[in-house]
Write an enzyme that holds these catalytic residues in place. Structure first.
Site, PDB file in Angstrom:
ATOM      1  N   GLY A   5     -14.028   1.287  -1.005  1.00  0.00           N
ATOM      2  CA  GLY A   5     -12.583   1.171  -1.154  1.00  0.00           C
ATOM      3  C   GLY A   5     -11.929   0.728   0.137  1.00  0.00           C
ATOM      4  O   GLY A   5     -12.573   0.121   0.990  1.00  0.00           O
ATOM      5  N   CYS A   6     -10.661   1.036   0.291  1.00  0.00           N
ATOM      6  CA  CYS A   6      -9.938   0.662   1.506  1.00  0.00           C
ATOM      7  C   CYS A   6     -10.674   1.172   2.736  1.00  0.00           C
ATOM      8  O   CYS A   6     -11.030   2.352   2.818  1.00  0.00           O
ATOM      9  CB  CYS A   6      -8.525   1.243   1.464  1.00  0.00           C
ATOM     10  SG  CYS A   6      -7.586   0.964   2.985  1.00  0.00           S
ATOM     11  N   PHE A   7     -10.899   0.286   3.680  1.00  0.00           N
ATOM     12  CA  PHE A   7     -11.699   0.678   4.845  1.00  0.00           C
ATOM     13  C   PHE A   7     -10.996   1.654   5.774  1.00  0.00           C
ATOM     14  O   PHE A   7     -11.638   2.287   6.610  1.00  0.00           O
ATOM     15  CB  PHE A   7     -12.204  -0.532   5.634  1.00  0.00           C
ATOM     16  CG  PHE A   7     -11.248  -1.678   5.832  1.00  0.00           C
ATOM     17  CD1 PHE A   7      -9.881  -1.495   5.970  1.00  0.00           C
ATOM     18  CD2 PHE A   7     -11.735  -2.980   5.896  1.00  0.00           C
ATOM     19  CE1 PHE A   7      -9.019  -2.569   6.167  1.00  0.00           C
ATOM     20  CE2 PHE A   7     -10.882  -4.067   6.086  1.00  0.00           C
ATOM     21  CZ  PHE A   7      -9.520  -3.850   6.236  1.00  0.00           C
ATOM     22  N   ARG A  14       0.814  -1.204   0.000  1.00  0.00           N
ATOM     23  CA  ARG A  14       0.000   0.000   0.000  1.00  0.00           C
ATOM     24  C   ARG A  14       0.854   1.264   0.000  1.00  0.00           C
ATOM     25  O   ARG A  14       0.463   2.284  -0.558  1.00  0.00           O
ATOM     26  CB  ARG A  14      -0.975  -0.009   1.169  1.00  0.00           C
ATOM     27  CG  ARG A  14      -2.100  -1.003   0.906  1.00  0.00           C
ATOM     28  CD  ARG A  14      -3.278  -0.815   1.795  1.00  0.00           C
ATOM     29  NE  ARG A  14      -4.386  -1.672   1.348  1.00  0.00           N
ATOM     30  CZ  ARG A  14      -5.481  -1.880   2.054  1.00  0.00           C
ATOM     31  NH1 ARG A  14      -5.646  -1.311   3.210  1.00  0.00           N
ATOM     32  NH2 ARG A  14      -6.435  -2.660   1.576  1.00  0.00           N
TER      33      ARG A  14
END
Length: 235
Positions: free
Chosen positions: A56-58, A11
């Protein structure tokens, strides 16, 4: 806080590559200012309620709602798949049916479900990106609303119809609306990630702008002191 080196690597690198150009970084900071829902559930005293959103990414979605007045808790987790495969490494394959999601516990006397949706569609994510969000791609990053009752279903579907008719976005809304059939909290190292890691590159480029947008577009909803999953943790 400790989390897998693979998570740090993937990431961080993706976020840095995504934001090497000014255009990409500016896009991450640009909210979509839209009208509030014309149809909504009334604010009423009663027991706390829950909402489940995927955008999306939490990390970023959780971070946004942890800063919203009336929210009592926001938990990162997985929805749309089975309990047996609700683990980060498995969900990351994109083959489990899950979406990285956030379960929001809120006081309906302070904030309505429609007001939560207004924030979700405005600053928490981009509902026009299909199976991706920012630098992340895959079905686990899809835009979705998992309603917990028929009232939530009606508010969500009516609001999406309103946004489509008003041409609120340049592109089609791809947010799926389906019944919540199970929410499974993510691993501890994912919880309150934005709060505990404000200098992490992914957070800096993709998620802190969302908090800033919340503060400026929704000042009446913004809470400077976030509510945490672990209330004993310091900010």
């Amino acid at each position: 806080m400790k989390f897998p080196n693979s998570l740090l690597t993937s990431r961080s690198v993706i976020a840095l590559l995504f934001c090497l150009t000014a255009v990409a970084c500016n896009a991450a900071e640009a909210p979509t200012v839209i009208a509030a829902p014309e149809f909504d559930s009334p604010k009423t005293k009663g027991p706390l309620q829950t909402a489940v959103f995927a955008g999306g990414c939490f990390w970023g979605v959780q971070g946004v709602f942890e800063h919203v007045r009336g929210v009592r808790k926001a938990v990162s987790g997985y929805a749309g798949g089975s309990k047996a495969t609700a683990q980060y490494d498995t969900v990351s394959s994109g083959r489990t049916g899950h979406a990285e999601s956030v379960q929001i516990t809120f006081d309906p006397a302070e904030i309505s479900y429609g007001e939560l949706l207004h924030i979700f569609f405005s600053v928490a994510h981009d509902p026009t990106q299909l199976n991706r969000q920012g630098p992340d791609s895959g079905t686990q990053y899809r835009s979705a609303i998992f309603y917990t009752d028929e009232a939530q279903k009606k508010v969500a579907q009516t609001y999406i119809t309103q946004l489509i008719k008003s041409h609120a976005y340049q592109h089609d809304i791809v947010t799926a609306v389906s019944a919540s059939e199970g929410f499974y909290p993510a691993e501890d190292y994912h919880q309150d990630f934005l709060i505990h890691n404000p200098t992490y590159p992914y957070i800096v480029y993709n998620d802190l702008p969302k908090i800033n947008n919340l503060k400026h577009i929704f000042p009446d909803y913004y809470r400077g002191q976030p509510v945490l999953v672990n209330n004993s943790a310091s900010t």
